[in-house]
Design an enzyme around this catalytic site. Structure first.
Site, short mmCIF file in Angstrom:
data_model
loop_
_atom_site.label_atom_id
_atom_site.label_comp_id
_atom_site.label_asym_id
_atom_site.label_seq_id
_atom_site.Cartn_x
_atom_site.Cartn_y
_atom_site.Cartn_z
N SER A 544 -1.03 40.70 39.26
CA SER A 544 0.11 40.52 38.55
C SER A 544 -0.12 39.42 37.53
CB SER A 544 1.23 40.18 39.33
OG SER A 544 2.44 40.26 38.53
N ASP A 625 3.21 51.71 37.78
CA ASP A 625 3.53 50.40 37.70
C ASP A 625 4.25 50.22 36.16
OD1 ASP A 625 3.73 47.73 37.15
OD2 ASP A 625 1.71 47.37 37.71
N HIS A 657 3.56 48.54 41.16
CA HIS A 657 2.93 47.34 41.05
C HIS A 657 2.27 46.98 42.44
CE1 HIS A 657 2.44 43.90 38.52
NE2 HIS A 657 3.12 42.87 39.38
#
Length: 681
Positions: A544, A625, A657
């Protein structure tokens, strides 16, 4: 379904079986195979705790959930399996006033509420499986059931309407406003909505009554909201819930509000927090029913603002900020049984302790030491049950008495961890950007010889307002990296949580500035302090925001690492600004939408510095995602390949994600550890 009260498994005893003479390090296979304990429920008489326990079924590539009970009145009690059926998941236990255990079961392929006596007997199905509910909460008297499920806005009940389909319709989805997709799901016209059903003799009847009126939004919120976002009044006549109203601004709004609705649907919901355009959430009603506590942010569109506990008098509407002078962000709220204090959790210097907040004075007292507390349940004696984990220990059930003594009640992985030598985690600090104190962890492989050195796995957390924390993880676990022979180093750079709101805010519009400087200083400090780290033989990796930082490091710090691992990282800030779904996040971080603040986005855009890339990079992404679309990962891989840099792309078509499926987790770890091994020798 059969109810089984089985003898307690010896493997769950607090005193584990004898440890083999030669211990071994933790492996990826060990991590994936560990049991995962869920939030406990406590019986009305305080004697029993019931919790869900997840076992990994690697062959089926999923987790399996059963219910277990623990006798709180007996010292040294061992958990006993309570409800279990092959190929059926039993989750989310809760007690009714009569002492029966209610839970969710997916028997038959849909989710329904069931209940069973704590002492034995056949389970009873309480809701029609055709309703396919996502969760429930019993009213204080047990005569009503609050459930939530996906239905079209305005649905008067849980009854699913008959939909006529055009035999000649194509496959296209059509959308007229943003939030066409969210997290990992395309919008299908339904919303998570609460309904109330009457309960008679343990059976919920009918299709229930919608209580949201004309509101359009998700309650609980998606993707991660749950029962903590809904609450019953003490008299069972009112339901409180958090909801962000949908519409054209939903993708740019963090304005969840607390609503009060009559449980019989006789009046539309009333917005209790309309005056605040930022987040209001986590409603919790006091034992006497006179006060509702909740957590509120102050700044609209900022998802990482400080959550302050608010107390609202339900008769007068008067509200006061209970923790306004405490520079920590509250993550969970429950009332103590006597109603004189609140039990809350908040991140504090890597840890997430349990705190007591006095209702009269607002005084905050820390109750636990290291590790991360979750799933707090108050007890009649003034204490509480909770789950506790740390960097080197998965979660187990603990109890704290009114006097403050903490006791561990379970060891659900005693057999699986027997013979495994877990690493040593040491906290350190250093002077970071602007001379500010910055904290980090160094995780040392177990059994390391005195004069040995190990390569460094430099783990960079996501968020960006976040922390790896002193907590167990099933995705970025330093113990696994240490078990594979690496010294794991973690740094809570500027922007991390747990050090005050100003420190958290300091990353805003500065993604590649202070954080990168802290990471440089932190790695140097760790290498100087811990002689067992081979500071010259290091790889950096993160997901991320941590993945973003890998792309940024590739262009800004290209001579330090043997390799990089970018999981779900931002590569092109401009594309991200138009592709992500939760626009409030990206636009807050850069001061507005791209077309108004292009300079801010481009200032920290990794895509502009590909000419400087030269470090081997592993890129990993999930096709589902939508927060950071997989095209960002594909672009990183393309950049590395076009530069002639050794690189590898790993794409999971069935992950979002996160990486959630057991076999995918196994592959993820093998790819990552294999990449580190290749470049660090």
């Amino acid at each position: 379904m059969k109810l089984r009260i089985a003898a307690g498994l010896s493997a769950f005893a607090l005193s584990a079986a004898a440890v083999p003479a030669v211990a071994r390090p933790l492996t990826v296979e060990d991590l994936i195979g560990l049991r995962r304990i869920g939030e406990p429920a406590v019986s009305p008489d305080g004697r029993w705790a019931v919790f869900q326990l997840r076992e990994t079924d690697l062959d089926a590539n999923k987790g399996r959930f059963d219910l277990w009970r623990l006798d709180l009145a007996r010292n040294g009690a061992v958990p006993e399996k309570l409800v279990a059926e092959a190929d059926v998941n039993e989750t989310a236990p809760a007690f009714a006033p009569d002492g029966s255990v209610w839970f969710l079961s997916d028997k038959g392929g849909t989710s329904a509420a069931w209940h069973a006596p704590i002492t034995g007997g056949a389970p009873v199905q309480a809701t029609d499986p055709a309703l396919d509910i996502a969760g429930f909460k019993l009213s204080p008297a047990g005569d009503r059931l609050l459930v939530w499920a996906d239905r079209r806005p305005g649905a008067p009940s849980l009854e699913k309407p008959m939909i006529k389909r055009d035999a000649n319709a194509g496959s296209a989805r059509t959308h007229d406003q943003l939030f066409a997709r969210h997290w990992d799901t395309w919008a299908d016209g339904t919303r998570s909505q609460p309904f109330v059903l009457p309960v008679t003799a343990g059976k919920a009847s009918g299709y229930g009554i919608a209580i949201v009126g004309k509101l359009v939004g998700d309650a609980p919120s998606k993707p991660q909201g749950g029962g903590e976002e809904l609450a019953w009044s003490a008299d069972g006549k009112t339901v409180y819930f958090a909801l962000r109203e949908a519409g054209r601004i939903e993708a740019t709004s963090t304005n969840l509000d607390i609503f009060a609705a009559p449980a019989d649907g006789s009046a539309p919901p009333r917005n209790l927090t309309d005056a605040n355009d930022a987040t209001d959430n986590l409603p919790a009603v006091s034992p006497d029913g006179k006060t509702i506590a909740y957590a509120a942010m102050a700044r609209p569109t900022y998802e990482a603002d400080r959550l302050v506990v608010q107390l609202r008098d339900l008769a007068t509407g008067k509200t006061r900020a209970l923790t306004a002078d405490w520079d920590r962000s509250v993550e969970s709220i429950v009332w103590a049984e006597d109603g004189k204090s609140l039990l809350v959790t908040a991140t504090d210097h890597f840890d997430r302790p349990l705190f007591r907040v006095d209702v009269a004075s607002g005084k905050v007292t820390r109750l636990t030491e290291g590790g991360s507390v979750s799933a707090v349940q108050p007890l009649a004696d003034g204490g509480a049950l909770f789950l506790l984990d740390s960097l080197t220990a998965p979660a187990d059930l603990h109890r704290i008495g009114r006097g403050g003594k903490v006791a561990r009640l379970t060891a659900v992985n005693a057999d699986k961890l027997a013979g495994i030598d877990l690493p040593e985690a040491t906290r350190f600090s250093f002077a970071g950007t602007n001379g500010d104190t910055v904290w980090g962890y160094a995780v040392k492989p177990a059994g390391l010889a005195t004069d040995a050195k190990v390569p460094v796995a430099y783990l960079v957390h996501g968020g960006p307002q976040g922390t790896f924390g002193n907590a167990w993880s099933y995705r970025w676990n330093p113990s696994v990296f240490a078990g594979a022979g690496y010294g794991a180093v973690l740094v809570d750079f500027h922007g991390s949580t747990g050090y005050g709101q100003a420190f958290t805010d300091s990353i805003n519009r500065d993604w590649g500035g202070k954080p990168l400087e802290d990471l440089k200083l932190g790695l140097a400090a760790a290498a100087a302090k811990f002689g067992w780290l081979d500071g010259g033989n290091a790889c950096a990796l993160g997901g991320s925001y941590g993945g973003y930082m890998m792309n940024w490091i590739a262009g800004q710090w290209n001579d330090r690492f043997k390799c990089l691992v970018d999981h779900a990282g931002v590569f092109d800030a401009r594309a991200m600004a138009y592709e992500t779904e939760e626009l409030w996040f990206d636009e807050w971080e850069h001061g507005g939408p791209y077309f108004e603040q292009a300079d801010q986005y481009e200032k920290w855009n990794p895509a502009l510095h590909v000419a400087s890339w030269k470090t081997p990079m592993l890129v990993i992404h999930g096709e589902k995602d939508f927060r950071i679309p997989y095209t960002q990962g594909l672009a990183s891989f393309t950049a590395a390949q076009r530069r002639g840099i050794p690189s590898r792309l790993v794409v999971f078509p069935d992950e979002n994600h996160w990486v959630l499926k057991p076999k995918n987790s196994l592959q993820w770890h093998r790819e990552v550890l294999g990449w580190l091994s290749k470049w660090t020798n």
